[in-house]
Write a protein that holds these residues in place. Structure first.
Motif: not given
Length: 390
Positions: A51-55, A160-161, A260-261
């Motif tokens: 669920d961790a998304v980077f744009l 997730h983050v 933090g991941l």
């Protein structure tokens, strides 16, 4: 609260053309391409791990990148946090009524998969902007306007983050805390029993050596928003700069210092990142030699020698433990970095780990400064000498 946020949608970065951030997020950290948009001199690539998304917004178009804002900052950095809200238009109006700047008023975007509405609000934390997103009814990948990117399943190191840490100017945390509370519905999360929200948790580095003040904020009740941590330096009698002060200088002001991941297996994630070429901070040797540290690691079900080899910090007691590893900066400017974190029942951040991180980053900064003394490095090139390959 004017615009209660419900969850973190993504974290956006702004980088110049050619900077290999997107490539390194894939190669070093196992993120997988998810969706892409190329228009108006911008290339926007969404990557995800769980669920961790980077744009990653690459370029400098005449207009704004979709779902964000061109910070015109000059320094590659994490520049935007995108939050899901119930009604983007109402949220923007409520924040404007509180005196907040809304540089991008509500905009609707539609494609064959559905629609989304968003607005961008300036935050009091330096170059960091906040996107308020409403996307009810959208059934496509990521967001309207983006095309899916076929990719193989990733290693799944991160789910997730866990938290977001902002580097702040001295004595600014109370003001920021009240802003995030009044505007977005965050509330104080004590890191120690009886903690004063106005003071936060003070972690002293030693007599006259300064230290760190941390103030943690939790999202609105019922939300799925990561913890927001405000970090600022404590006054000290010695000369030089600590890592928060260095961030403020190199980033040209406050901003998002690290993400933090969360990983379900810090052993697997650390081995994977290091094996791919990612560079991690080395904790002080004395950290693992502290009285009782070996027993603490064993009580958590881990092997002391292995954690020491991997540079994993562990803190906690009474069956609740926290494990952390920190990367070196992802940028040549030696600013933004990532944290790998696993929780075994612990909800805080571990005061012993905070001190160890402080010391390891101070030692890293000292190595960078020593490298800068060489005749072949100028001030702009110094951080590159010891940063990761990202």
């Amino acid at each position: 609260m004017a615009a209660p946020v419900r969850r973190l949608c993504h974290i956006a970065f702004h980088v110049p053309v050619g900077l290999p951030l997107a490539r390194d997020l894939q190669r070093l950290f196992g993120f997988q391409p998810w969706a892409v948009r190329e228009a108006d001199c911008w290339r926007q690539l969404a990557l995800r791990s769980g669920d961790a998304v980077f744009l990653v917004n690459e370029g400098a178009g005449p207009g704004e990148p979709l779902y964000g804002l061109d910070p015109h900052h000059g320094i590659p950095s994490a520049t935007n946090l995108c939050f899901d809200v119930a009604d983007a238009g109402a949220a923007a109006r409520a924040l404007a009524a509180l005196g907040c700047s809304v540089p991008v008023p509500p905009v609707s975007v539609r494609d064959e998969q559905g629609a989304a509405t968003y607005a961008v609000v300036s935050s009091p934390a330096g170059n960091l902007s906040l996107t308020l997103l409403e996307r009810t009814g959208f059934s496509g990948p990521f967001l309207p306007g983006f095309s899916p990117v076929p990719s193989a399943p990733g290693p799944g190191w991160f789910s997730h983050v866990d938290h977001l840490t902002l580097a702040c100017n001295p004595s600014s945390s109370p003001k920021l805390m009240h802003w995030f509370h009044d505007c977005l519905g965050f509330h104080h999360l004590p890191l120690s029993p009886g903690e004063d929200p106005e003071l936060g948790l003070e972690v002293a580095a030693g007599s006259g050596l300064g230290g760190l003040r941390l103030t943690a904020l939790q999202g609105p009740d019922g939300s799925a928003v990561p913890t927001l941590v405000l970090a600022e330096s404590l006054p000290r009698a010695t000369s030089g700069q600590d890592q928060v002060e260095q961030f403020l200088v190199r980033n040209r002001g406050p901003g998002l210092q690290h993400v933090g991941l969360y990983t379900p297996s810090i052993k697997e994630a650390t081995e994977g990142v290091a094996g791919a070429g990612g560079q991690l901070l080395t904790p002080p040797k004395a950290y693992y030699q502290q009285p009782g540290k070996e027993e603490q690691i064993l009580a958590a079900g881990h092997e002391p020698n292995l954690l020491a080899q991997q540079g994993v910090l562990l803190d906690g007691d009474r069956g609740k433990f926290l494990l952390q590893v920190f990367t070196k900066s992802l940028f040549a400017e030696d600013t933004f970095f990532l944290e790998l974190i696993q929780r075994q029942g612990a909800t805080g951040f571990g005061e012993g780990n905070i001190r160890a991180l402080w010391q390891s980053m101070q030692e890293q900064a000292a190595r960078v400064q020593e490298a800068c003394k060489g005749p072949k490095l100028d001030a702009a090139g110094c951080p590159r000498a010891l940063q990761s390959s990202a």
